[in-house]
Design an enzyme around this catalytic site. Structure first.
Site, PDB file in Angstrom:
ATOM      1  N   HIS A 173       0.766  -1.177   0.147  1.00 24.61           N
ATOM      2  CA  HIS A 173      -0.010   0.112  -0.135  1.00 24.61           C
ATOM      3  C   HIS A 173       0.848   1.279  -0.084  1.00 24.61           C
ATOM      4  O   HIS A 173       0.831   1.861  -0.850  1.00 24.61           O
ATOM      5  CB  HIS A 173      -0.775   0.187   1.299  1.00 24.61           C
ATOM      6  CG  HIS A 173      -1.667  -1.036   1.667  1.00 24.61           C
ATOM      7  ND1 HIS A 173      -2.942  -1.463   0.677  1.00 24.61           N
ATOM      8  CD2 HIS A 173      -1.695  -2.159   2.364  1.00 24.61           C
ATOM      9  CE1 HIS A 173      -3.392  -2.574   1.218  1.00 24.61           C
ATOM     10  NE2 HIS A 173      -2.817  -3.136   2.052  1.00 24.61           N
TER      11      HIS A 173
HETATM   12  O1  RIB Z   1      -5.128  -0.200   4.605  1.00 21.68           O
HETATM   13  C1  RIB Z   1      -3.736   0.029   4.497  1.00 21.68           C
HETATM   14  C2  RIB Z   1      -3.231   0.892   5.398  1.00 21.68           C
HETATM   15  O2  RIB Z   1      -3.375   0.718   6.511  1.00 21.68           O
HETATM   16  C3  RIB Z   1      -1.806   0.866   5.095  1.00 21.68           C
HETATM   17  O3  RIB Z   1      -1.207   2.265   5.151  1.00 21.68           O
HETATM   18  C4  RIB Z   1      -1.269   0.193   6.290  1.00 21.68           C
HETATM   19  O4  RIB Z   1      -0.033   0.329   6.634  1.00 21.68           O
HETATM   20  C5  RIB Z   1      -2.353   0.631   7.383  1.00 21.68           C
HETATM   21  O5  RIB Z   1      -1.964   1.844   7.825  1.00 21.68           O
END
Ligand code: RIB
Ligand code: CA
Length: 313
Positions: A243
């Site tokens: 992500h």
């Molecule tokens: O949903 C994914 C996000 O939530 C990413 O930033 C992960 O690190 C968590 O913070």
């Protein structure tokens, strides 16, 4: 072209750590002014520690790391140890960092930096709940117009939620902060699950990090071996979504990504859909466009960039 001045606001988290490493491995494109940490994946005491561990793994103890808010603006904290493990950085052997945590509060660092740097020259890169950004905008509204851009990881639309059926984790934890950031008028680029779920690790991609033969490469591979198991079990995918590194990769090579400039609003009251990002992808309302909502990524190009840059550390 001179490197882009950024502040990374983060809740490490294995994917946050990879994003930090990507920024540190890209000094020609990224001038990292500081790292502000926030409660999210795990409590603040761990996210600030994990940010320092990550900098020390990259042999960059001079990076300024700040602790920010330990709870959302108006709600109790929700964490994600089920994804990231009890330390927030499960996978590799961890250690007590020796580099200092800055005395200044992370929110004040954001405010002071935006006031000190020329207007429109600092990009904020939130990788966790938007609490620190929302708190800075509430405390010092004068800095809002001084932000160059906010490039954040958060939200979901066609991909729906990962912490509830409707909401993505970062937005869900602090929906008020997210809505205030989206309504602020600042230029926003969003990396929602719609794109990050297309940036999936694989055995070959993780092996490429291990094959770097460096401390950073091994640390990254061990983090991802742990991190990906949640999504593999949940989605049946081969690997886990990287992500947060999508945010930094976008700053370095925006051509790897594509999206649409649309209106995005956050649900802040419904118990059923709290934290949902309602993205007007088809333009069925007259609500003004307020975000570049990214939906596509060249995944091979993304991982090639990531491996090459981490190989520099
Ligand atoms: O949903 C994914 C996000 O939530 C990413 O930033 C992960 O690190 C968590 O913070
Ligand atoms: Ca994160």
């Amino acid at each position: 072209m001179s490197p882009r001045k950024i502040i990374i606001d983060t809740d490490p988290g294995q994917d946050d750590a990879v994003a930090i490493l990507l920024a540190l491995g890209s000094p020609d494109e990224i001038d990292l002014l500081g790292i502000t940490t926030v409660a999210g994946n795990v409590p603040l005491a761990l996210t600030q520690k994990n940010a320092r561990i990550t900098c020390e793994v990259a042999d960059r103890p001079e990076v300024k790391v700040f602790a920010g808010c330990d709870a959302p603006l108006e709600r109790a904290l929700v964490t994600a140890e089920h994804v990231h493990g009890g330390t927030g950085l499960d996978g590799p052997d961890l250690f007590e960092p020796t580099m200092p945590l800055q005395d200044q509060h992370g929110v004040d660092f954001i405010i002071d930096t935006l006031r000190a740097e020329p207007a429109g020259t600092v990009t904020l890169c939130p990788l966790g709940p938007l609490t620190n950004i929302g708190a800075a905008f509430r405390k010092a509204p004068d800095v809002i117009d001084r932000v160059q851009e906010i490039v954040l990881m958060g939200g979901a639309y066609f991909e729906v939620g990962n912490i509830t059926p409707a909401a993505e984790f970062n937005i869900y934890v602090d929906p008020e902060a997210a809505q205030e950031v989206l309504a602020s008028g600042v230029r926003v680029t969003m990396m929602p699950l719609d794109v990050t779920h297309k940036a999936l690790t694989s055995r070959a991609r993780v092996q490429a990090f291990r094959d770097l033969g460096s401390r950073v490469g091994s640390f990254t591979a061990e983090m991802l071996d742990f991190f990906e198991r949640f999504d593999v079990e949940k989605y049946g995918s081969e690997g886990g979504p990287l992500h947060d590194p999508c945010v930094i990769a976008y700053l370095i090579r925006p051509e790897l990504f594509s999206g649409r400039h649309i209106n995005v609003e956050v649900e802040t009251s419904s118990a059923l859909t709290l934290g949902m990002t309602v993205a007007d992808w088809w333009g069925v309302t007259d609500r003004p466009a307020n975000a570049l909502f990214i939906g596509e990524v060249d995944a091979d190009g993304f991982f090639a960039l990531l491996t090459e840059r981490l190989g520099r550390l």
